[in-house]
Structure formats: C-alpha cells, structure tokens
Design a protein around this motif. Structure first.
Motif, PDB file in Angstrom:
ATOM      1  N   GLN A   1      -3.792  -8.053 -10.066  1.00 25.68           N
ATOM      2  CA  GLN A   1      -3.813  -7.264  -8.833  1.00 25.68           C
ATOM      3  C   GLN A   1      -3.649  -5.773  -9.137  1.00 25.68           C
ATOM      4  O   GLN A   1      -4.319  -4.941  -8.515  1.00 25.68           O
ATOM      5  CB  GLN A   1      -2.710  -7.731  -7.883  1.00 25.68           C
ATOM      6  CG  GLN A   1      -2.631  -6.891  -6.611  1.00 25.68           C
ATOM      7  CD  GLN A   1      -1.843  -7.549  -5.508  1.00 25.68           C
ATOM      8  OE1 GLN A   1      -2.360  -8.430  -4.814  1.00 25.68           O
ATOM      9  NE2 GLN A   1      -0.616  -7.123  -5.305  1.00 25.68           N
TER      10      GLN A   1
ATOM     11  N   LEU B   1      -6.957  -4.563 -10.328  1.00 31.31           N
ATOM     12  CA  LEU B   1      -7.918  -4.471  -9.229  1.00 31.31           C
ATOM     13  C   LEU B   1      -7.590  -3.290  -8.315  1.00 31.31           C
ATOM     14  O   LEU B   1      -8.496  -2.592  -7.842  1.00 31.31           O
ATOM     15  CB  LEU B   1      -7.915  -5.768  -8.427  1.00 31.31           C
ATOM     16  CG  LEU B   1      -8.456  -7.006  -9.148  1.00 31.31           C
ATOM     17  CD1 LEU B   1      -8.205  -8.250  -8.319  1.00 31.31           C
ATOM     18  CD2 LEU B   1      -9.938  -6.849  -9.447  1.00 31.31           C
TER      19      LEU B   1
ATOM     20  N   TYR C   1     -10.307  -0.505  -7.463  1.00 33.93           N
ATOM     21  CA  TYR C   1     -10.692  -0.179  -6.092  1.00 33.93           C
ATOM     22  C   TYR C   1     -10.390   1.289  -5.786  1.00 33.93           C
ATOM     23  O   TYR C   1     -11.189   1.987  -5.151  1.00 33.93           O
ATOM     24  CB  TYR C   1      -9.936  -1.067  -5.104  1.00 33.93           C
ATOM     25  CG  TYR C   1     -10.623  -2.365  -4.752  1.00 33.93           C
ATOM     26  CD1 TYR C   1     -11.913  -2.381  -4.215  1.00 33.93           C
ATOM     27  CD2 TYR C   1      -9.973  -3.590  -4.926  1.00 33.93           C
ATOM     28  CE1 TYR C   1     -12.535  -3.573  -3.874  1.00 33.93           C
ATOM     29  CE2 TYR C   1     -10.583  -4.791  -4.591  1.00 33.93           C
ATOM     30  CZ  TYR C   1     -11.870  -4.776  -4.069  1.00 33.93           C
ATOM     31  OH  TYR C   1     -12.493  -5.953  -3.731  1.00 33.93           O
TER      32      TYR C   1
ATOM     33  N   VAL D   1     -13.997  -4.193 -10.547  1.00 33.48           N
ATOM     34  CA  VAL D   1     -13.427  -5.226  -9.673  1.00 33.48           C
ATOM     35  C   VAL D   1     -14.161  -6.548  -9.895  1.00 33.48           C
ATOM     36  O   VAL D   1     -13.538  -7.604 -10.074  1.00 33.48           O
ATOM     37  CB  VAL D   1     -13.520  -4.807  -8.199  1.00 33.48           C
ATOM     38  CG1 VAL D   1     -13.039  -5.931  -7.291  1.00 33.48           C
ATOM     39  CG2 VAL D   1     -12.716  -3.535  -7.942  1.00 33.48           C
TER      40      VAL D   1
ATOM     41  N   LEU E   1     -12.398  -9.888 -11.361  1.00 35.25           N
ATOM     42  CA  LEU E   1     -12.343 -11.074 -10.505  1.00 35.25           C
ATOM     43  C   LEU E   1     -13.005 -12.271 -11.168  1.00 35.25           C
ATOM     44  O   LEU E   1     -12.453 -13.379 -11.209  1.00 35.25           O
ATOM     45  CB  LEU E   1     -13.026 -10.787  -9.170  1.00 35.25           C
ATOM     46  CG  LEU E   1     -12.210 -10.150  -8.059  1.00 35.25           C
ATOM     47  CD1 LEU E   1     -13.119  -9.772  -6.894  1.00 35.25           C
ATOM     48  CD2 LEU E   1     -11.110 -11.091  -7.591  1.00 35.25           C
TER      49      LEU E   1
ATOM     50  N   TRP F   1      -8.069  -9.812  -2.505  1.00 30.30           N
ATOM     51  CA  TRP F   1      -8.850  -9.111  -3.523  1.00 30.30           C
ATOM     52  C   TRP F   1     -10.345  -9.157  -3.228  1.00 30.30           C
ATOM     53  O   TRP F   1     -11.059  -8.191  -3.472  1.00 30.30           O
ATOM     54  CB  TRP F   1      -8.615  -9.730  -4.897  1.00 30.30           C
ATOM     55  CG  TRP F   1      -7.187  -9.772  -5.337  1.00 30.30           C
ATOM     56  CD1 TRP F   1      -6.135  -9.062  -4.825  1.00 30.30           C
ATOM     57  CD2 TRP F   1      -6.637 -10.592  -6.378  1.00 30.30           C
ATOM     58  NE1 TRP F   1      -4.975  -9.377  -5.489  1.00 30.30           N
ATOM     59  CE2 TRP F   1      -5.246 -10.318  -6.446  1.00 30.30           C
ATOM     60  CE3 TRP F   1      -7.180 -11.525  -7.265  1.00 30.30           C
ATOM     61  CZ2 TRP F   1      -4.417 -10.940  -7.368  1.00 30.30           C
ATOM     62  CZ3 TRP F   1      -6.352 -12.147  -8.184  1.00 30.30           C
ATOM     63  CH2 TRP F   1      -4.979 -11.859  -8.231  1.00 30.30           C
TER      64      TRP F   1
END
Length: 902
Positions: free
Chosen positions: A676, A679, A683, A691, A695, A742
């Motif tokens: 997280q 990410l 972002y 990202v 992911l 996410w």
C-alpha cells in the motif's frame, strides 16, 4: 463475483445513477481539504476516439486517487462548444448565413448541434466508468460561461493587454478567418522557388555605393517561394553587416550577397565575376523598380536577412509576413494588403486583380518571364504552415485584428516566471512551453465567425481605438449575456449601450475559441456556482496542449491575476499501434473504445491505460488488449478467492487481534501495508504504470504464488471457527479491504462489485474511501527472508523431481533441509509446522556444512489423506476414518490443531 464485464458494467452504471453515487461521494467528502481539478474541454463534434478515452480515464484515476488521499475531489466535465467545425456542420445542412438562415437562426442551429454532440460524447464517457457531475457539466456555450468569459476580457482590457493591430496573421482561405498558433500545423508543400531581378532605378547611385563602378542596368536579385505575394512587395531587405557583391553574369549585372555568389550563379547557369563589394548598410536607401507594378521600392536593412538560403536579399511585403511587417514598421512602409478575406486579389491590384491567390502564380510568372525579370524557377518541397482543420496551405495576410500583447504590460515575462513555479510532468514539458511563450508573437484573439462569444467592444470610427469605458461596457454586456444569451449583444446597437453611434462602431468579431477554453479557469467554476480556487491542483491533457490549452490558460490567467491557473501540469502521449504507427483508417489500425468496451469491458480498457507509460507514445492493439484482459482476470481471480474465503466471517465478531494471529498472517498484513505504501507513492506521482505492475505482481506472486496457496490447507481443513482459521480470515479481510481501495481508481466497476460483497458496513461507496488502515503487527520473531530462501530452494529441488516424473504435486514429497548457524536455528524454531510453509508432507531440519542451504527430497512412501492430501504414516490407522490422517480426525471430531507459525 460474476464475469462478463461488457454485459454487467451497464447494469452497475445504471445503479450508480439511480443511487446518485457521485453526489453521495461528494457528500461524504464534505469538510475534507479540497483537491481542485479542471477538466480540459474536448470539442463537441463527433464520437470519442481512443485518445479521448485515454485522456478521460487518466483524469478519473487522478481524481479518484485524490479521494483515497483524503481529499474532497470534484470532477466537473466540460465541453468546448463554439468555433468553425460546428459552423461547417451546420452549413452542410442549412447553407451559409443569409442563404436559409439569419445569423441569429444560424447560431441557434449551432447551439442545437453542439448540444447533440455533447450528449453523444457524454454517454460514451460515462460508459468508461468516469465518476463525475455529468448532469451539471460546464459548457463554453452556457450563458453563465459566456458571460464570465466577457468579464475576463474586461479585466484583461483594464490591465492594458488588448491592442489593435493591422498585422499579418495566419489566414485560412477555406475558413475565411485568421488562425491561432495552436490551429496551425506544418506539413511538406511543393512550391515554386524563383529568383527575380528588381532593376536599380539609378545605376550611377548604385555604382557610387559600390565604390564608383559602373552599375548601369544592375538588378537586385531576390529569391522567394511565394510568387503570389509579389504584388504586395514594398521593399528589398539586406543585412547591414553582410558583404554584398556587384556581379557580372553574362550580359547582366546582379547584386547578391557575397557569401552566396558562387551558389546563386551556379543556379542561374553561369560563373559570375565580382566587380565590387559593399556592406549592406551602404545599399540602404537605394531604389529599385518593381518588376510589374508601377512602384519604386527602397532597399532597407533587416536583421532577419541571413545567408541560410536564397540570395541574401529578401523580398519584403509587410502585408504578408511577420518579419516583413516588423522591418516595414521601422521604415514606415505601407501595409497594403491586396488579398481580400475570400482570398481574391482586390480591384486595382497589378496584374492579378480579381484572381484567387491560389491561381495568381501563373500570370505572375508569365509576366516576370516576359519582362526578363525571372532569372530562374525551380520546384522545391519545404515545411509550410497548414490549417489544422482543412489541411490546406495558409497565407499570411495583414488585417485589422485584436491582440493580447505579449510585452506591452509584461505578460511574456510574468508567464515565464509562472512556468518556472509550476510542476511539469514529465519535466521536459517546462522547456517546451517556455520556449513557445518566449518566441511567440502577440496573440490574435479576434475571429471573423458567427458562432462564438462576441468580442464585445466599440471602436472609434476614425482612430480605431477602444472606447474609453470598454472594461465597464464589457461588464454590462456580460450581465446581459448571462440573462438573455448572446443575442443580447448581436441583436443590439451602440445606442442600446449608451454609446455614440456617430463616433463609435460596434465590433463584429468573435473571440478565438482558444480564448474560450483558456478561461475555463475561472469560468467553469463560476458558471456552476462553485468557488474559484487560487490555483487548480492539476491540469492533464495530451502533449500537443503545450501550444494549446495549457498555453491559452496560462496567458489568460496571468493577464488577469499575474499567476498561472495550475500548480502542476501532466501531459500524456498519443496512441499508436503495436508497431508505433499513428492510428489511421487507411492502415486499418484504428481501435475504437466503443468496440473494446462492448467486447472486453471498460475495466479492461482502463487497466490498459494504467499499464502504459503515458510519458511517451501509448501503444494499443488487439494483442495488447488480450494480454491486458489476462492480467485483469488474474487480479479478479485473486479478489474472488478473497471473497470466497471470507464466507461466514464477520469482522465485528470474528476478527482476531494481531497478538493472537498466526505468524504468517501477521507477515501477510505487513506485506500488504508495504505494498500500500508503494501504491500510495505511485498514485501520488501519477505513475499509474507503477501502480499496475505493483498490483499485478502482488496478486500473481505475493498472493497467488505464495500466501493464498499455503492458506488453502488451513482454510479447508481446520474447524470453521478455530482460532487459526479465523486468523487467516482476518488477514484476508485486511488484504481485501486494501485491495478493493487500491484498484478503485483503475478497475472502478470491479472495485464497486467487490465492495458490495465484502463483509461489514458498505453503506458508503468505495469511491468515498481513504487508504485502508492496516493494524500494527510484529513480524520480527521469524527470519522471513531466510524462510523465503528456504522455500525457493525446496521448490527448485521439487521441480527437478517433477520433470523427472518422480512426483506430481509438492505434497507427494518429503524433504530434508540441511543448514547451519542462525539459519539452522531459525528453521528448527518452526520445524513442527515447516511442512505447511514448504507445502510438502514432511520436513526434517538437520545440521549442514559448507554454509549453503542444501535440500534432499524424495517421494513419500505413506498413504495420501483424502481430506488434506498430505501423505502421512497414520493414514488409515483411525477406526471409522480409514482414508484420512490423524490431524484431520482431530479437526473433524476433536479440538482441532493449533497453529503458531503457519
């Protein structure tokens, strides 16, 4: 979760509208700090293409990610609704103004057409999963927007930036109007390149300037690629610092730049003899006879004259060139424009009166050849300005126009200062727009069109200056336009505004459409009753907008408030096919977003957008989309596993405290928190391809390739409410809460579906959520890097047995792990449960030597448990349970096993 995105997404979209999801998200964000985004308006003409889809999806990702960061982030879409393309569409159906429709009726039809196009595009944009205020967009044709545009113009006039000028501007003969810089594109064009002699009026005077030689009959030789501009010639320019030569070439005497004599004479078909030389400054003031007009023209000096091409003497027509105009102004040359707005030479023009500019070349060349003035003619291919709409060559044509001056009140310098204070993503955008601002001419903001916002000014009939009360008058017009629409101006007279009609005439021009979009900040906010921020947090468009929307937005805001409208500017590349070729119907490589959505679903298209590094060209093809669809299925299958594993789990009553969780579950939570953070950074940097890769890697490798795989034993074989099983479900719940957030900015439809299936309160939309708060967990009790290394070593050894056909699944194997030192201690610490981590039926840890970890593996000789599939020696030794192991018997009938580590 169900498949078939293409069918189910419209159902979800209908539910979003019925539940007013956007309004609910905005309500949930009340009181949060604001993230202000401005949507650059697409033009309301035609269906959206793949470039539109890329642009809008990127914007949607930015805004949704801002909500994850805890911001109130509105998305108000907009459209650019005025301008020539819409006029042309209406003309096709109803003819030009005056044929079937009055000007007012024509504007009404333009408004109707634009509204139809807005609705068509709105449907497609919504289908992409863009969450915005679609029922209240801003339109540049809204009376409130048009009125605010006039108020902005009022402020710009009040600050002294607007000037009247009779200057050469790019003029499209097909549009019948001047063009802005952003409407000009350069293409190769074939042109006639000619050398023409202008005979000196006074040979004795010219000879004296060359030091007393005989210059009788000598000709000043100019070179031009625009023969049609010769009727407007008013002078010949030389460079004061260059050397010029009087050259004998056959029977003729010619004046050429000394540095070009050899090349020009070769072009003219001979070897020249230099009779004398002189500086360009010495030639200033000499006179030459125009080759076919009854006009004597002077020799003047200009810094724009170089030795790069031609003869070193430049044909100068102030009505047809920016540099010509500039040097002509210094010398007081007349700016006589012989070409009318329809492209036809006006009456009285020598040789070509009544001819269209595109047909004037032939008689001009014939006259030059007949008089002996044409020394050479060739056809060349060169880069030339073209109209971006009609793809036809432009002309420079001097007309009375209104300009925003770049330098009169320091607009250029302040704009450059604001560029330096803005964040540009990618960074090269700063140099690009700075170079454009630094070199650009004054901005011509007047257009000779019907469908547009009026340049609502009054001009003195004699002095051609603005009415002294122009700023106040513009504000009055703005109020009237807001109340009654554009016809409040177009249908009025000067007297209606209290202006002396005998002294002042009412302007008939409209504003450049780039001025329309340039005032989106603040007009889009004002038109929809919103407060105007100091600056927008971000502008996001294609890389061509450094010369377009970013450019005009910057100039209008700096002209009114001395500041840029944006804090940061993000640009993305254009879409190409897999071979890097531009989209073209003739190549058959056009990918329509509507087709992708109807077959694969919008979420697959959105995932493709996120996977691309938009800083360069963005490749798309059926093959790339197929790969993206495969990646989507892996992410979706991960989510399905999580949801299925949470069946019967209520976080309010079943969640296990971190201290009581199985160690590997705490480790999984810490890994999810690490992902997280990664990410969140990606972002925040708007690097959506990071990202995507993070992911995809997490779902495929960290979860699918490890944690979810080893959890199957605990989830499927332990008692439903056992602590170890609830521990696994607790970790999976935290992971699912993180994952759904996410993916929400990218896989919006899928995230919404997952959100509604997760346990717990789901009354608020997933798009109103912030980042998930993972619990603090301790993972230091085990050497996780050593455990991962041991797992990799075992899997490598087992793969050799699989290839040899000795085993099938890893549970068919028993292994011995030999190691030493701290590694031996770490593995012996967890040895009773190590088989669950390594996913084998038995593990023994032994002291080794040599430092390296060694794995010995063999097929198990024991029976297979039908329930857990482990090969254990006690299978069949429990009465009533002849096909299962003792562990499973305990899990079915007894207290169940206890897990501490795995």
């Amino acid at each position: 979760m169900q498949a078939n995105l293409a069918k189910r997404e419209p159902e979800m979209l209908a539910r979003w509208e019925a539940e007013q999801t956007y309004a609910a998200v905005m309500q949930a964000g009340e009181g949060k700090p604001e993230f202000r985004f401005v949507d650059g308006p697409p033009y309301a003409n035609g269906d959206i293409h793949i470039g539109h889809a890329v642009n809008k999806v990127l914007k949607d990702m930015v805004v949704k990610a801002a909500r994850l960061d805890g911001y109130q982030a509105p998305f108000v879409p907009g459209w650019d609704c005025h301008g020539l393309p819409i006029e042309l569409q209406v003309e096709k159906k109803f003819g030009k103004v005056g044929e079937k429709l009055s000007a007012a009726e024509f504007r009404a039809k333009c408004r109707e057409y634009a509204a139809e196009q807005v609705e068509r595009q709105r449907v497609d944009f919504k289908r992409l999963g863009i969450l915005g205020d679609w029922e209240r967009p801003y339109l540049t044709m809204q009376p409130g927007f048009e009125a605010e545009q006039l108020r902005v113009l009022s402020r710009i006039c009040a600050r002294g930036h607007v000037v009247r000028g009779f200057k050469p501007v790019h003029w499209c003969l097909d549009c019948g109007s001047s063009l802005a810089e952003a409407e000009v594109e350069y293409q190769d064009k074939q042109s006639s390149a000619i050398d023409v002699a202008f005979v000196a009026v006074d040979g004795a005077d010219l000879g004296a300037r060359f030091g007393g030689v005989d210059a009788g009959g000598a000709g000043f030789v100019i070179w031009t690629t625009t023969p049609w501009t010769l009727p407007a010639n008013q002078a010949i320019s030389v460079n004061a610092e260059l050397d010029y030569a009087l050259v004998q070439l056959g029977a003729r005497k010619l004046v050429l730049a000394a540095g070009l004599v050899e090349g020009v004479c070769k072009r003219l078909g001979g070897e020249g003899q230099i009779l004398a030389t002189a500086k360009g400054k010495a030639l200033e003031g000499a006179k030459a006879q125009h080759p076919f007009a009854e006009r004597v023209v002077p020799i003047i000096c200009g810094e724009h004259v170089t030795l790069d091409a031609g003869t070193g003497l430049v044909h100068t027509a102030p009505a047809h060139g920016v540099e010509d105009y500039g040097v002509g102004k210094l010398y007081g040359l007349p700016v006589d424009n012989p070409v009318g707005s329809n492209g036809v030479f006006i009456a009285g023009t020598p040789l070509v009166a009544g001819l269209h500019a595109r047909k004037a070349e032939e008689p001009i060349l014939a006259a030059l050849e007949a008089s002996g003035a044409l020394l050479h003619k060739a056809t060349i291919t060169h880069s030339y300005p073209h109209c971006w709409r009609h793809k036809t060559p432009l002309i420079f044509r001097a007309t009375p126009q209104w300009f925003i001056s770049m330098d009169k009140e320091g607009l250029r310098a302040q704009a450059l200062s604001e560029i330096a204070a803005t964040q540009w993503i990618p960074g090269w955008g700063e140099d690009r727009i700075a170079g454009m601002i630094r070199d650009r001419p004054d901005w011509c903001i007047s257009r000779q069109r019907y469908w547009g916002v009026p340049l609502a000014v009054f001009v003195h009939r004699e002095t051609q200056t603005l009415h002294p009360d122009t700023p106040a008058l513009l504000l009055r017009v703005a109020d009237a336009v807001q109340e009654r629409g554009l016809e409040a101006w177009f249908g009025s007279s000067p007297a209606d505004w209290g202006v002396d009609e005998a002294a002042y005439e009412k302007g008939s021009d409209t504003l450049d459409v780039w001025f329309d979009s340039g005032v989106v900040f603040p007009a889009s906010f004002v038109a929809n009753g919103q407060s105007t921020p100091d600056k927008a947090d971000i502008y996001l468009e294609g890389s061509d907008q450094h010369r377009g929307w970013f450019h005009s937005s910057l100039l209008t805001r700096v002209a009114t408030d001395d500041k840029a409208p944006y804090k940061s500017v993000l640009t993305h590349g254009f879409t190409v096919d897999e071979q890097g070729r531009k989209m073209s119907k003739s190549l058959g490589n056009v990918v329509a977003p509507q087709k992708v959505i109807s077959t694969l679903g919008a979420d697959v298209l959105r995932l493709w957008v996120s996977s691309a590094d938009y800083s360069g060209e963005i490749a798309i093809s059926d093959n790339l989309l197929k790969r993206t669809a495969d990646a989507y299925r892996r992410i979706r299958n991960t989510a399905r596993y999580l949801l299925g594993s949470l069946h019967g789990f209520d976080p309010a009553t079943d969640a296990v405290a971190p201290a009581e969780m199985v160690a590997v579950d705490r480790w999984a939570i810490s890994e999810a928190a690490r992902v997280q953070a990664e990410l969140k950074s990606a972002y925040g940097d708007r690097e959506f391809h990071r990202v995507y890769h993070a992911l995809h890697n997490y779902c495929v490798n960290d979860l699918g390739g490890l944690y979810l795989d080893l959890l199957k034993d605990r989830l499927y074989t332990l008692p439903e409410k056992s602590l170890a099983r609830r521990s696994a479900q607790t970790a999976l719940w935290h992971i699912a809460e993180g994952l759904v957030r996410w993916i929400a900015p990218i896989l919006s439809f899928t995230a919404d579906e997952i959100w509604r299936l997760l346990p717990g309160d789901r009354s608020q939309s997933v798009f109103a959520q912030g980042w998930w708060s993972f619990p603090a967990v301790s993972v230091a009790e085990l050497d996780w890097s050593g455990l991962l290394a041991a797992r990799d070593a075992v899997r490598k050894e087992l793969e050799g047995l699989r290839i040899a056909g000795t085993i099938g699944a890893s549970l068919q194997a028993e292994v011995v792990v030999q190691t030493e030192g701290t590694s031996l201690e770490a593995l012996r610490q967890v040895e009773p449960e190590l088989r669950f981590w390594l996913q084998t039926s038995a593990v023994r840890v032994e002291p080794g030597s040599g430092g390296a970890l060694k794995v010995l593996a063999r097929p198990s000789t024991h029976g297979k448990c039908d329930r857990c599939w482990h090969y254990r020696e006690d299978v069949g030794q429990h009465p009533g349970h002849e096909t299962i192991c003792g562990r499973c018997v305990s899990n079915i009938e007894g207290p169940g096993e206890t897990r501490r580590w795995f």
